[in-house]
Design a protein around this motif. Structure first.
Motif, PDB file in Angstrom:
ATOM      1  N   ARG A  23       4.808  -4.980 -19.151  1.00 46.64           N
ATOM      2  CA  ARG A  23       5.870  -4.379 -17.910  1.00 46.64           C
ATOM      3  C   ARG A  23       4.905  -4.353 -16.720  1.00 46.64           C
ATOM      4  O   ARG A  23       4.362  -3.061 -16.642  1.00 46.64           O
ATOM      5  CB  ARG A  23       6.562  -3.013 -18.232  1.00 46.64           C
ATOM      6  CG  ARG A  23       7.206  -3.301 -19.715  1.00 46.64           C
ATOM      7  CD  ARG A  23       7.970  -1.815 -20.229  1.00 46.64           C
ATOM      8  NE  ARG A  23       8.622  -2.226 -21.603  1.00 46.64           N
ATOM      9  CZ  ARG A  23       9.727  -1.445 -22.018  1.00 46.64           C
ATOM     10  NH1 ARG A  23      10.205  -0.467 -21.042  1.00 46.64           N
ATOM     11  NH2 ARG A  23      10.337  -1.590 -23.304  1.00 46.64           N
ATOM     12  N   PRO A  24       5.224  -5.328 -15.870  1.00 41.75           N
ATOM     13  CA  PRO A  24       4.529  -5.100 -14.680  1.00 41.75           C
ATOM     14  C   PRO A  24       4.948  -3.891 -13.630  1.00 41.75           C
ATOM     15  O   PRO A  24       6.029  -3.638 -13.477  1.00 41.75           O
ATOM     16  CB  PRO A  24       4.681  -6.339 -14.028  1.00 41.75           C
ATOM     17  CG  PRO A  24       5.115  -7.244 -14.932  1.00 41.75           C
ATOM     18  CD  PRO A  24       5.844  -6.330 -15.817  1.00 41.75           C
ATOM     19  N   LEU A  25       4.008  -3.493 -12.624  1.00 36.58           N
ATOM     20  CA  LEU A  25       4.311  -2.617 -11.640  1.00 36.58           C
ATOM     21  C   LEU A  25       3.798  -2.968 -10.678  1.00 36.58           C
ATOM     22  O   LEU A  25       2.163  -3.258 -10.358  1.00 36.58           O
ATOM     23  CB  LEU A  25       3.602  -1.219 -12.097  1.00 36.58           C
ATOM     24  CG  LEU A  25       3.806  -0.157 -10.968  1.00 36.58           C
ATOM     25  CD1 LEU A  25       4.919   0.244 -10.542  1.00 36.58           C
ATOM     26  CD2 LEU A  25       2.729   1.113 -11.316  1.00 36.58           C
ATOM     27  N   LEU A  26       4.084  -3.451  -9.395  1.00 42.16           N
ATOM     28  CA  LEU A  26       3.778  -3.964  -8.254  1.00 42.16           C
ATOM     29  C   LEU A  26       3.665  -2.600  -7.361  1.00 42.16           C
ATOM     30  O   LEU A  26       4.655  -2.023  -7.009  1.00 42.16           O
ATOM     31  CB  LEU A  26       4.696  -4.923  -7.749  1.00 42.16           C
ATOM     32  CG  LEU A  26       4.038  -5.799  -6.482  1.00 42.16           C
ATOM     33  CD1 LEU A  26       2.581  -6.197  -6.574  1.00 42.16           C
ATOM     34  CD2 LEU A  26       5.081  -6.849  -5.781  1.00 42.16           C
ATOM     35  N   LYS A  27       2.440  -2.178  -7.034  1.00 45.27           N
ATOM     36  CA  LYS A  27       2.201  -1.174  -6.178  1.00 45.27           C
ATOM     37  C   LYS A  27       0.992  -1.479  -5.017  1.00 45.27           C
ATOM     38  O   LYS A  27       0.011  -1.526  -5.713  1.00 45.27           O
ATOM     39  CB  LYS A  27       1.914   0.097  -6.785  1.00 45.27           C
ATOM     40  CG  LYS A  27       1.887   1.485  -6.059  1.00 45.27           C
ATOM     41  CD  LYS A  27       1.791   2.749  -6.990  1.00 45.27           C
ATOM     42  CE  LYS A  27       1.846   3.593  -6.076  1.00 45.27           C
ATOM     43  NZ  LYS A  27       1.435   5.086  -7.323  1.00 45.27           N
ATOM     44  N   ASP A  28       1.351  -1.225  -3.841  1.00 48.03           N
ATOM     45  CA  ASP A  28       0.179  -1.295  -3.233  1.00 48.03           C
ATOM     46  C   ASP A  28      -0.338  -2.795  -2.945  1.00 48.03           C
ATOM     47  O   ASP A  28      -1.345  -3.133  -3.007  1.00 48.03           O
ATOM     48  CB  ASP A  28      -0.638  -0.359  -2.826  1.00 48.03           C
ATOM     49  CG  ASP A  28      -0.386   1.049  -2.742  1.00 48.03           C
ATOM     50  OD1 ASP A  28       0.683   1.357  -1.785  1.00 48.03           O
ATOM     51  OD2 ASP A  28      -0.956   2.133  -3.634  1.00 48.03           O
ATOM     52  N   GLU A  29       0.583  -3.822  -3.171  1.00 52.57           N
ATOM     53  CA  GLU A  29       0.437  -5.178  -3.373  1.00 52.57           C
ATOM     54  C   GLU A  29      -0.502  -5.689  -4.398  1.00 52.57           C
ATOM     55  O   GLU A  29      -1.354  -6.511  -4.329  1.00 52.57           O
ATOM     56  CB  GLU A  29      -0.276  -5.847  -2.029  1.00 52.57           C
ATOM     57  CG  GLU A  29       0.649  -5.431  -0.828  1.00 52.57           C
ATOM     58  CD  GLU A  29       0.132  -6.091   0.708  1.00 52.57           C
ATOM     59  OE1 GLU A  29      -1.032  -6.479   0.708  1.00 52.57           O
ATOM     60  OE2 GLU A  29       0.650  -6.316   1.478  1.00 52.57           O
ATOM     61  N   THR A  30      -0.679  -4.580  -5.328  1.00 54.15           N
ATOM     62  CA  THR A  30      -1.390  -4.868  -6.490  1.00 54.15           C
ATOM     63  C   THR A  30      -0.710  -4.823  -7.668  1.00 54.15           C
ATOM     64  O   THR A  30       0.223  -3.937  -7.781  1.00 54.15           O
ATOM     65  CB  THR A  30      -2.633  -3.754  -6.697  1.00 54.15           C
ATOM     66  OG1 THR A  30      -3.645  -4.130  -5.656  1.00 54.15           O
ATOM     67  CG2 THR A  30      -3.646  -4.058  -7.938  1.00 54.15           C
ATOM     68  N   LEU A  31      -0.931  -5.602  -8.846  1.00 54.89           N
ATOM     69  CA  LEU A  31      -0.298  -5.632  -9.803  1.00 54.89           C
ATOM     70  C   LEU A  31      -0.751  -4.632 -11.153  1.00 54.89           C
ATOM     71  O   LEU A  31      -1.881  -4.938 -11.334  1.00 54.89           O
ATOM     72  CB  LEU A  31       0.133  -6.809 -10.490  1.00 54.89           C
ATOM     73  CG  LEU A  31       1.368  -7.612  -9.736  1.00 54.89           C
ATOM     74  CD1 LEU A  31       1.198  -9.306 -10.205  1.00 54.89           C
ATOM     75  CD2 LEU A  31       2.675  -7.107 -10.272  1.00 54.89           C
ATOM     76  N   TYR A  32       0.095  -3.657 -11.445  1.00 54.70           N
ATOM     77  CA  TYR A  32      -0.590  -3.049 -12.588  1.00 54.70           C
ATOM     78  C   TYR A  32       0.555  -3.032 -13.675  1.00 54.70           C
ATOM     79  O   TYR A  32       1.350  -4.037 -13.902  1.00 54.70           O
ATOM     80  CB  TYR A  32      -0.756  -1.461 -12.119  1.00 54.70           C
ATOM     81  CG  TYR A  32      -1.738  -1.121 -10.900  1.00 54.70           C
ATOM     82  CD1 TYR A  32      -2.952  -1.134 -11.110  1.00 54.70           C
ATOM     83  CD2 TYR A  32      -1.142  -1.005  -9.561  1.00 54.70           C
ATOM     84  CE1 TYR A  32      -3.809  -0.750 -10.321  1.00 54.70           C
ATOM     85  CE2 TYR A  32      -2.056  -0.679  -8.421  1.00 54.70           C
ATOM     86  CZ  TYR A  32      -3.401  -0.600  -8.857  1.00 54.70           C
ATOM     87  OH  TYR A  32      -4.483  -0.597  -7.919  1.00 54.70           O
ATOM     88  N   MET A  33       0.667  -1.923 -14.499  1.00 54.68           N
ATOM     89  CA  MET A  33       1.604  -1.915 -15.512  1.00 54.68           C
ATOM     90  C   MET A  33       2.283  -0.248 -15.640  1.00 54.68           C
ATOM     91  O   MET A  33       1.782   0.378 -15.033  1.00 54.68           O
ATOM     92  CB  MET A  33       1.145  -2.347 -16.823  1.00 54.68           C
ATOM     93  CG  MET A  33       0.395  -3.812 -16.844  1.00 54.68           C
ATOM     94  SD  MET A  33      -0.619  -4.514 -18.294  1.00 54.68           S
ATOM     95  CE  MET A  33      -2.032  -3.150 -17.811  1.00 54.68           C
TER      96      MET A  33
END
Length: 344
Positions: free
Chosen positions: A120-130
């Motif tokens: 489950r990706p998380l796009l935050k501050d132009e960076t992909l986390y989860m």
């Protein structure tokens, strides 16, 4: 060994080429032309005699295919999927206890039997986390997926699925996530037409990585989740691993029975059976009172062990993606049971 030919100075020799994907020691021999000085050189006049090599290659493919069930449709091939796989990177603690569904990182989950990830990706501050719902997993998606790539390079016969869904963030989140995964030479399917008539063998071919191994990404719409929020470990003051909570276990098996009784999708869409407890605010409150967690709920109720027993008994019908919490609590035994069932 040299194979002399009469009336000509040119000879032939056999060069063994070890197969890196064979599950047992095997060499495919290529018959090549020797030079005038009697030395085998790949830069010299090589002639691959297909009449000689093809039967050996075909034999190996048949043996490997029979072992892994390559002729079956991908949506009929059983694989263990880890629920909210990224939570294995979360630290232990009272808050994370009810977000953390796995206890180890991606490599550790693979070592424990996982062959598919709920990613489950998380796009935050132009960076992909989860993420898992409102809980952010501050590990870069590319670093976690790279663990999978490195693992498959040393386990080249395995196919690993990445189910990319629940993308959180700006509207371009999914586009960015797919692009990043594809930048690692991983094929990602997002069109249902790509799943039609897809066999396990074809999935292996389409997911092969340059460094060895096989990883295939699939997105929303290509997996039937079969989510049922009523499958909880706590209700009316009772819990699933204590006396009085038997009705909760019975409800779980009723859900499993109904899910595995469904015929595989004719269009090749994958199907999940969620072999784990669901949680909500009420059940989390009850769990806290029992000094439990999502990891402990699985350990105490022994869901994976019971599922393994059911598979081993021949009880299961249609199995594809078996999603679990806490894969390291019996995942290897479940994987073994699933593969033995597939080979029958």
């Amino acid at each position: 060994p040299a194979l002399p030919r009469r009336r000509r100075r040119r000879r032939f020799c056999l060069l063994p080429s070890p197969s890196p994907h064979a599950p047992f020691p095997i060499h495919i021999f290529t018959l090549i032309s020797q030079g005038d000085k009697g030395t085998c050189s790949r830069t010299m006049h090589m002639q691959n005699l297909s009449l000689f090599t093809a039967p050996l290659a075909l034999l190996w493919l048949v043996l490997l295919g029979a072992e892994r069930g390559e002729a079956v449709m991908l949506n009929e091939y059983p694989m263990i999927m880890t629920h909210d796989a990224a939570t294995g990177y979360l630290r232990n603690g009272p808050i994370n206890a009810w977000a953390k569904t796995q206890d180890v990182d991606f490599k550790g989950q693979l070592d424990c039997g996982a062959r598919a990830f709920d990613l489950r990706p998380l796009l935050k501050d132009e960076t992909l986390y989860m993420h898992h719902g409102g809980i952010e997993v501050k590990v870069k998606l590319i670093d976690a997926v790279n663990e999978v790539v490195e693992w498959t390079a040393t386990n080249p016969d395995e196919l690993v699925l990445l189910y990319i869904s629940h993308c959180k963030g700006p509207s371009n989140c999914m586009e960015e996530a797919i692009g990043q995964v594809e930048s690692m030479n991983i094929t990602v399917f997002s069109d249902p037409a790509q799943m039609r008539n897809l066999t396990y063998s074809e999935a292996l071919l389409k997911s092969k990585l340059p460094g060895g191994g096989h990883v295939l990404g699939v997105t929303d719409g290509l997996v039937a989740g079969e989510y049922d929020p009523s499958i909880t470990c706590y209700e009316k003051g009772k819990c699933c691993y204590k006396s009085g909570g038997e009705f909760l276990v019975e409800r779980f098996w009723k859900y499993v029975n109904e899910t595995i009784a469904k015929e595989p999708d004719q269009q090749g869409i994958l199907r999940m059976v969620q072999a784990h407890w669901q949680e909500d605010a009420e059940t989390i409150t009850s769990g806290i009172l029992h000094l439990s967690s999502l990891i402990k709920d699985e350990e105490r109720s022994q869901l994976i062990a019971k599922f393994t027993e059911a598979v081993s008994s021949g009880y299961m019908q249609h199995l594809n993606l078996v999603e679990v919490n806490n894969v390291c609590d019996g995942g290897l035994e479940l994987l073994d049971a699933l593969r033995k069932r597939q080979s029958v």
